[in-house]
Design a protein around this motif. Structure first.
Motif, PDB file in Angstrom:
ATOM      1  N   LEU A 285       0.798  -1.226   0.000  1.00 31.90           N
ATOM      2  CA  LEU A 285       0.000   0.000   0.000  1.00 31.90           C
ATOM      3  C   LEU A 285       0.831   1.277   0.000  1.00 31.90           C
ATOM      4  CD1 LEU A 285      -3.049  -0.831   2.255  1.00 31.90           C
ATOM      5  CD2 LEU A 285      -3.063  -0.198  -0.150  1.00 31.90           C
ATOM      6  N   PRO A 286       1.804   1.404   0.925  1.00 32.23           N
ATOM      7  CA  PRO A 286       2.587   2.656   0.896  1.00 32.23           C
ATOM      8  C   PRO A 286       3.249   2.880  -0.451  1.00 32.23           C
ATOM      9  CG  PRO A 286       3.083   1.367   2.855  1.00 32.23           C
ATOM     10  CD  PRO A 286       2.228   0.518   1.994  1.00 32.23           C
ATOM     11  N   VAL A 287       3.778   1.780  -1.008  1.00 29.94           N
ATOM     12  CA  VAL A 287       4.444   1.906  -2.311  1.00 29.94           C
ATOM     13  C   VAL A 287       3.438   2.347  -3.362  1.00 29.94           C
ATOM     14  CG1 VAL A 287       5.781   0.695  -4.041  1.00 29.94           C
ATOM     15  CG2 VAL A 287       6.048   0.106  -1.613  1.00 29.94           C
ATOM     16  N   LYS A 288       2.278   1.725  -3.309  1.00 30.84           N
ATOM     17  CA  LYS A 288       1.239   2.063  -4.290  1.00 30.84           C
ATOM     18  C   LYS A 288       0.788   3.503  -4.148  1.00 30.84           C
ATOM     19  CE  LYS A 288       0.559  -1.531  -6.765  1.00 30.84           C
ATOM     20  NZ  LYS A 288       0.752  -1.416  -8.198  1.00 30.84           N
ATOM     21  N   ILE A 289       0.593   3.909  -2.905  1.00 30.37           N
ATOM     22  CA  ILE A 289       0.142   5.291  -2.664  1.00 30.37           C
ATOM     23  C   ILE A 289       1.159   6.279  -3.190  1.00 30.37           C
ATOM     24  CG2 ILE A 289      -0.301   6.970  -0.831  1.00 30.37           C
ATOM     25  CD1 ILE A 289      -1.497   4.547   0.760  1.00 30.37           C
ATOM     26  N   GLN A 290       2.421   5.948  -2.893  1.00 27.08           N
ATOM     27  CA  GLN A 290       3.493   6.829  -3.377  1.00 27.08           C
ATOM     28  C   GLN A 290       3.497   6.879  -4.895  1.00 27.08           C
ATOM     29  OE1 GLN A 290       5.293   8.728  -1.454  1.00 27.08           O
ATOM     30  NE2 GLN A 290       6.231   9.651  -3.264  1.00 27.08           N
ATOM     31  N   GLU A 291       3.291   5.717  -5.496  1.00 27.11           N
ATOM     32  CA  GLU A 291       3.267   5.674  -6.954  1.00 27.11           C
ATOM     33  C   GLU A 291       2.131   6.511  -7.508  1.00 27.11           C
ATOM     34  OE1 GLU A 291       3.010   1.633  -8.021  1.00 27.11           O
ATOM     35  OE2 GLU A 291       5.090   1.154  -7.526  1.00 27.11           O
ATOM     36  N   ILE A 292       0.976   6.391  -6.849  1.00 30.70           N
ATOM     37  CA  ILE A 292      -0.188   7.155  -7.337  1.00 30.70           C
ATOM     38  C   ILE A 292       0.043   8.650  -7.176  1.00 30.70           C
ATOM     39  CG2 ILE A 292      -2.620   7.657  -6.872  1.00 30.70           C
ATOM     40  CD1 ILE A 292      -2.822   4.635  -6.069  1.00 30.70           C
ATOM     41  N   ASP A 294       2.906  10.161  -7.105  1.00 31.81           N
ATOM     42  CA  ASP A 294       3.860  10.579  -8.140  1.00 31.81           C
ATOM     43  C   ASP A 294       3.172  10.726  -9.485  1.00 31.81           C
ATOM     44  OD1 ASP A 294       5.713  10.498  -6.183  1.00 31.81           O
ATOM     45  OD2 ASP A 294       6.552   8.537  -6.767  1.00 31.81           O
ATOM     46  N   ALA A 295       2.292   9.758  -9.727  1.00 29.91           N
ATOM     47  CA  ALA A 295       1.602   9.793 -11.022  1.00 29.91           C
ATOM     48  C   ALA A 295       0.714  11.018 -11.143  1.00 29.91           C
ATOM     49  CB  ALA A 295       0.755   8.536 -11.179  1.00 29.91           C
ATOM     50  N   VAL A 296       0.049  11.358 -10.017  1.00 29.39           N
ATOM     51  CA  VAL A 296      -0.835  12.530 -10.045  1.00 29.39           C
ATOM     52  C   VAL A 296      -0.033  13.795 -10.270  1.00 29.39           C
ATOM     53  CG1 VAL A 296      -2.344  13.945  -8.610  1.00 29.39           C
ATOM     54  CG2 VAL A 296      -2.654  11.486  -8.675  1.00 29.39           C
ATOM     55  N   GLN A 297       1.136  13.844  -9.589  1.00 33.38           N
ATOM     56  CA  GLN A 297       1.970  15.031  -9.762  1.00 33.38           C
ATOM     57  C   GLN A 297       2.522  15.134 -11.168  1.00 33.38           C
ATOM     58  OE1 GLN A 297       4.843  14.744  -6.669  1.00 33.38           O
ATOM     59  NE2 GLN A 297       3.409  15.351  -5.048  1.00 33.38           N
ATOM     60  N   GLU A 298       2.903  13.984 -11.667  1.00 32.86           N
ATOM     61  CA  GLU A 298       3.523  14.002 -12.985  1.00 32.86           C
ATOM     62  C   GLU A 298       2.508  14.160 -14.103  1.00 32.86           C
ATOM     63  OE1 GLU A 298       5.727  10.436 -13.158  1.00 32.86           O
ATOM     64  OE2 GLU A 298       7.125  11.034 -11.572  1.00 32.86           O
ATOM     65  N   ALA A 299       1.309  13.650 -13.840  1.00 28.48           N
ATOM     66  CA  ALA A 299       0.311  13.642 -14.914  1.00 28.48           C
ATOM     67  C   ALA A 299      -0.058  15.064 -15.322  1.00 28.48           C
ATOM     68  CB  ALA A 299      -0.946  12.910 -14.446  1.00 28.48           C
ATOM     69  N   PRO A 300      -0.138  15.347 -16.571  1.00 34.56           N
ATOM     70  CA  PRO A 300      -0.521  16.687 -17.021  1.00 34.56           C
ATOM     71  C   PRO A 300      -1.971  16.961 -16.693  1.00 34.56           C
ATOM     72  CG  PRO A 300      -0.397  15.186 -18.874  1.00 34.56           C
ATOM     73  CD  PRO A 300       0.100  14.422 -17.694  1.00 34.56           C
ATOM     74  N   LYS A 301      -2.231  18.199 -16.265  1.00 34.83           N
ATOM     75  CA  LYS A 301      -3.590  18.561 -15.896  1.00 34.83           C
ATOM     76  C   LYS A 301      -4.472  18.587 -17.130  1.00 34.83           C
ATOM     77  CE  LYS A 301      -2.427  21.255 -11.834  1.00 34.83           C
ATOM     78  NZ  LYS A 301      -2.424  22.574 -11.213  1.00 34.83           N
ATOM     79  N   PRO A 302      -5.664  18.011 -16.999  1.00 36.10           N
ATOM     80  CA  PRO A 302      -6.535  17.989 -18.178  1.00 36.10           C
ATOM     81  C   PRO A 302      -7.037  19.391 -18.511  1.00 36.10           C
ATOM     82  CG  PRO A 302      -7.673  17.146 -16.256  1.00 36.10           C
ATOM     83  CD  PRO A 302      -6.247  17.335 -15.857  1.00 36.10           C
ATOM     84  N   VAL A 303      -6.960  19.729 -19.717  1.00 38.43           N
ATOM     85  CA  VAL A 303      -7.382  21.055 -20.171  1.00 38.43           C
ATOM     86  C   VAL A 303      -8.888  21.003 -20.424  1.00 38.43           C
ATOM     87  CG1 VAL A 303      -7.081  22.843 -21.899  1.00 38.43           C
ATOM     88  CG2 VAL A 303      -5.150  21.394 -21.239  1.00 38.43           C
ATOM     89  N   THR A 304      -9.625  21.816 -19.640  1.00 36.35           N
ATOM     90  CA  THR A 304     -11.077  21.822 -19.780  1.00 36.35           C
ATOM     91  C   THR A 304     -11.471  22.877 -20.819  1.00 36.35           C
ATOM     92  OG1 THR A 304     -11.163  23.355 -17.966  1.00 36.35           O
ATOM     93  CG2 THR A 304     -11.553  21.045 -17.433  1.00 36.35           C
TER      94      THR A 304
END
Ligand SMILES: C[S@@+](CC[C@H](N)C(=O)[O-])C[C@H]1O[C@@H](n2cnc3c(N)ncnc32)[C@H](O)[C@@H]1O
Length: 821
Positions: A285-292, A294-304
């Motif tokens: 879980l901690p690893v997964k949470i960290q991965e998520i 990181d992914a959220v931070q890295e993921a580009p914000k969707p342009v509305t």
């Protein structure tokens, strides 16, 4: 039984049989085999280590039967083997010798040394293959164990405790695989041994053939296959242990799946097959949470992007330009358009985009009528306001009032057919009709206080109709939250009825440091103090008011109320009336902030009115001296003066008039009215606004007459003006009476058209008849006075010139002269 039969009837080991090894190894492993692997070869120590702390009891209960069964199977299988070779060692537990486990190479040699000479070549092959196989498997498993220690990906997945998990990870991976391999090899050997029993020579020759080397290679391959098979049989955890080195890379490749959801499918299909779903353990879980994260931070914000409406390409309105501006309607603009060139469907603009335009731009609108609109809650409230909705007589005021109580009530002479309209005598005299003095009944229009009572009784903001507001620069004020008709009663002015002496006492003590006073002349030299009073006390002054304060006699008692002006009141208007403030002293002069165009600048009378007031004061003082010299009764003279200046109650007026002739009384009172009317005409302005001005001026006239009476009282009390700081008494006492004066001129217009039989013209024959009839009755004087006094009902309609030239004006001036004389 199956293994027994198989071992008993096992064919001798032949090359063909050896070649079948591959076939055997690739056979699907049935349940029996699985059972053998998992249960048959376990030592007590291993079985103990495999049991978890949670199901320890259950496992211990099952152990004996399992062990017995496995022992039986193993013995049976080895018995057949021993019959053939007699070279297999069987320990006390019935399992294979543990020497092979501790030292696989030695065990292989031991096995091969005990083999017969015919089998030597084959045994040597086997020995090599087993040695290679075991060393390879051990090395692989050891590596896997080393890697699996600490962070086994599936370790926390199982419900077993941590210690048992570690043991399982190590013991199972090593012992089971080794034993499984050995078991398979032994079985193959057993089978081959059986087959080769009668064909030893042939097989030895064949074994010595050059194929020997290739067979070794094939055995290695088979051994590797066996290891793979064994790992598949061992289960998920062991596979993970073995293949962790490979899996790490693949797991890492799974990460981007979360970060780039859109591009993931393409990458996944191109790089690696989708990973099998697995349960997420607590350790992950901690690893997964960290991965998520990181992914959220890295993921580009969707342009509305705002969706733009797509208009139909077919139909009635097709072809119009989409514009957010209103359609161009003027000719010039249309001409401009035409000059720009041919466009689509410009002839008849359709309301295609009207709704869209309306939604985006909005539209201001106004309600077509005024509605009830109370203020929202949370308005500032005055702190020191003790409320009372009834007049309370304090101290001597009640006894004085009782002594001067009127003996008779005003009898209404109105007919039922007409009702109590504007010509109602009681109305003129500010007497409210009720069932005791009026027979008109519900049709009577002269029951303002009764109407107010019913409204207040019903309650609710609408019925009350007024509320306190906080003004910018005048403290609190009162506004309407509904509409009021012209001359409609709005709110009663109530408070404590006190005598002059009490008022001055309060001014010296309680109200010494006050900035606002709520004092007003009331009746019979008494003052109404609304410090404890109704909401009407908050009504501010205006030089151009929309309301007026009136004093009425209701059931024999004086009451004061705020009435709407001639224009009526609209919702939300601030209510004001003209204080006609008499400061008595320059100290008390206050700046007016009413903001009207005709503001006088201060809370006081107009300068001209002030001059007139001072002149009248002088005259009155002279008259007082004369009258006092003639009449020894001082009290009687004061009362007379009060009646003449109009500041006292109508009761006293009637009493005074009763002592003299009706005609003389009429003359005096009416002369005063005329004088005030003439003054009013001088200050009146043309137009509808003149009505208010005229009323105001009349009010002032009465107000000026009220001042000496108050002074007289002060003289009686032997208190100088300097000693006592006089209250900022709202001379609304006189103002309250002002509407009475204001109504008088309204009748003048009527009387002008009718021939006058006396000095005063009368509105009509009907009124004349009433007066004559009233003269015969009990309240003849009052009514007569009223009729005389109320003739100038609507001064606004009159021009100043007409007033001056009218016989009424002349009569008034004559009367004024006679009064002065
Ligand atoms: C009867 S109180 C009216 C209610 C008062 N505004 C309050 O907050 O309690 C009279 C006082 O209000 C103030 N006031 C009323 N009308 C005013 C006006 N037009 N300009 C300036 N002050 C006014 C004066 O201070 C005056 O003494």
């Amino acid at each position: 039984m199956e293994s027994q039969l198989r071992s008993a009837g096992a064919p001798p080991a032949t090359p063909a049989a050896l070649s079948d090894l591959n076939k055997h190894t690739h056979e699907p492993i049935d349940d029996t085999m699985a059972f053998e692997y998992s249960e048959q070869l376990l030592t007590p120590e291993n079985s103990r280590s495999e049991t978890s702390s949670n199901n320890e009891n259950a496992s211990t209960e099952e152990k004996p039967t399992v062990r017995r069964r496995s022992t039986r199977v193993t013995r049976a299988s080895l018995r057949g083997e021993a019959q053939l070779d007699g070279d297999m060692e069987i320990d006390n537990q019935g399992t294979l010798s543990t020497a092979g486990e501790s030292n696989p190479a030695v065990s292989g040699e031991t096995l091969l040394d005990k083999a017969e000479g015919g089998k030597r070549s084959q045994a040597s092959h086997l020995r090599h293959s087993i040695a290679v196989m075991e060393s390879w498997s051990e090395a692989t498993l050891a590596q896997g164990n080393m890697e699996s220690e600490g962070d086994h990906p599936m370790a926390p997945d199982t419900p077993v405790s941590k210690s048992s998990q570690e043991l399982q990870a190590s013991d199972m991976s090593t012992s089971l695989q080794q034993r499984t391999l050995r078991k398979r090899v032994e079985r193959i050997l057993t089978e081959e041994g059986g087959n080769n029993k009668g064909k030893v020579t042939v097989t030895a020759k064949e074994i010595k053939s050059p194929v020997r080397r290739s067979s070794r290679l094939s055995l290695l391959e088979k051994a590797s296959d066996l290891v793979g098979r064994a790992s598949s049989v061992l289960g998920k955890r062991s596979r993970d242990v073995m293949g962790k080195g490979k899996e790490l890379g693949r797991r890492a490749s799974l990460r981007p799946r979360i970060t780039t959801p859109k591009e993931e499918p393409a990458q996944a299909t191109s790089e690696a097959p989708p990973a099998k779903k697995r349960r997420v353990s607590e350790g992950d879980l901690p690893v997964k949470i960290q991965e998520i994260q990181d992914a959220v931070q890295e993921a580009p914000k969707p342009v509305t992007l705002s969706k733009t409406k797509r208009w139909l390409a077919h139909g009635l309105y097709t072809g119009q330009e989409h514009t957010e501006s209103r359609p161009l309607q003027s000719r010039n603009r249309n001409a401009k358009r035409r000059s720009q060139g041919p466009t689509q469907r410009k002839l008849l603009p359709m309301p295609m985009f009207a709704g869209d335009r309306l939604l985006k731009q909005g539209r201001d609108f106004q309600l077509p009528f005024d509605i009830f609109s109370p203020l929202p809650s949370g308005q500032p409230k005055p702190n020191e306001w003790r409320k009372t909705n009834k007049n309370v007589f304090v101290g001597e005021a009640s006894s004085i009032w009782r002594a001067n109580k009127p003996l008779e009530l005003s009898k209404c002479m109105c007919a039922e057919e007409t009702g109590c309209d504007e010509e109602c005598q009681n109305r003129y005299m500010f007497y409210e009709c009720d069932d005791s003095n009026c027979g008109v009944g519900p049709e009577c229009g002269n029951r303002n206080f009764e109407e107010l009572k019913q409204r207040t009784k019903a309650g609710g903001k609408y019925n009350i109709g007024v509320e306190v507001i906080k003004t910018e620069d005048r403290g609190y004020g009162v506004r309407s939250n509904r509409t009021f008709e012209p001359n409609q009663v709005i709110v009663e002015y109530t408070g404590e009825i006190i005598t002059q002496a009490e008022c001055e006492k309060r001014m010296r003590t309680i109200y010494k440091n006050n900035e606002c006073y709520y004092l007003m002349y009331f009746d019979q030299n008494m003052i109404i103090d609304a410090t404890r009073g109704s909401i009407a006390r908050f009504v501010n002054h205006s030089c151009e008011p929309n309301c007026r304060m009136e004093k009425w006699t209701v059931a024999g008692k004086p009451r004061m109320a705020l009435f709407a002006g001639d224009r009526g009141i609209m919702t939300g208007e601030e209510l004001t009336y003209d204080y006609n403030f008499d400061p008595y002293s320059q100290k008390n002069v206050q700046q007016c902030r009413c903001g009207s165009g005709r503001c006088r600048g201060i809370l006081g009378p107009r300068p001209r009115e002030k001059e007139q007031r001072s002149k009248e004061k002088e005259l009155r003082a002279e008259n007082e001296k004369k009258s006092s010299s003639k009449n020894n009764n001082k009290k009687a003279s004061i009362t007379k003066q009060k009646v003449l200046n109009g500041s006292t109650s109508r009761v006293n007026k009637r009493q005074l008039l009763g002592s003299k002739s009706i005609k003389s009384g009429m003359k005096k009172v009416v002369s005063k009215a005329r004088a005030s009317t003439s003054k009013a005409t001088t200050t009146s302005r043309p137009g509808s606004k003149a009505t208010v001005t005229t009323k105001t001026s009349k009010t002032t006239t009465r107000k000026t007459t009220a001042t000496p009476s108050r002074r007289q009282v002060k003289k009686d009390n032997t208190k100088s003006k300097k000693e006592v700081k006089l209250p900022k008494v709202k001379t609304t006492k006189t103002k309250a009476r002002a509407p009475a004066c204001a109504r008088k001129p309204t009748q003048t217009t009527k009387t002008q058209s009718t021939p006058s039989t006396s000095k005063l013209s009368r509105p009509s024959e009907k009124t004349k008849a009433k007066i004559l009839q009233a003269a015969k009755g009990t309240n003849t004087r009052r009514r007569t006075v009223k009729k005389e006094d109320t003739k100038p009902k609507n001064p606004a309609k009159r021009t100043s010139k007409a007033k001056e030239t009218s016989p009424r004006g002349k009569a008034a001036s004559k009367a004024a002269k006679s009064t002065k004389a």
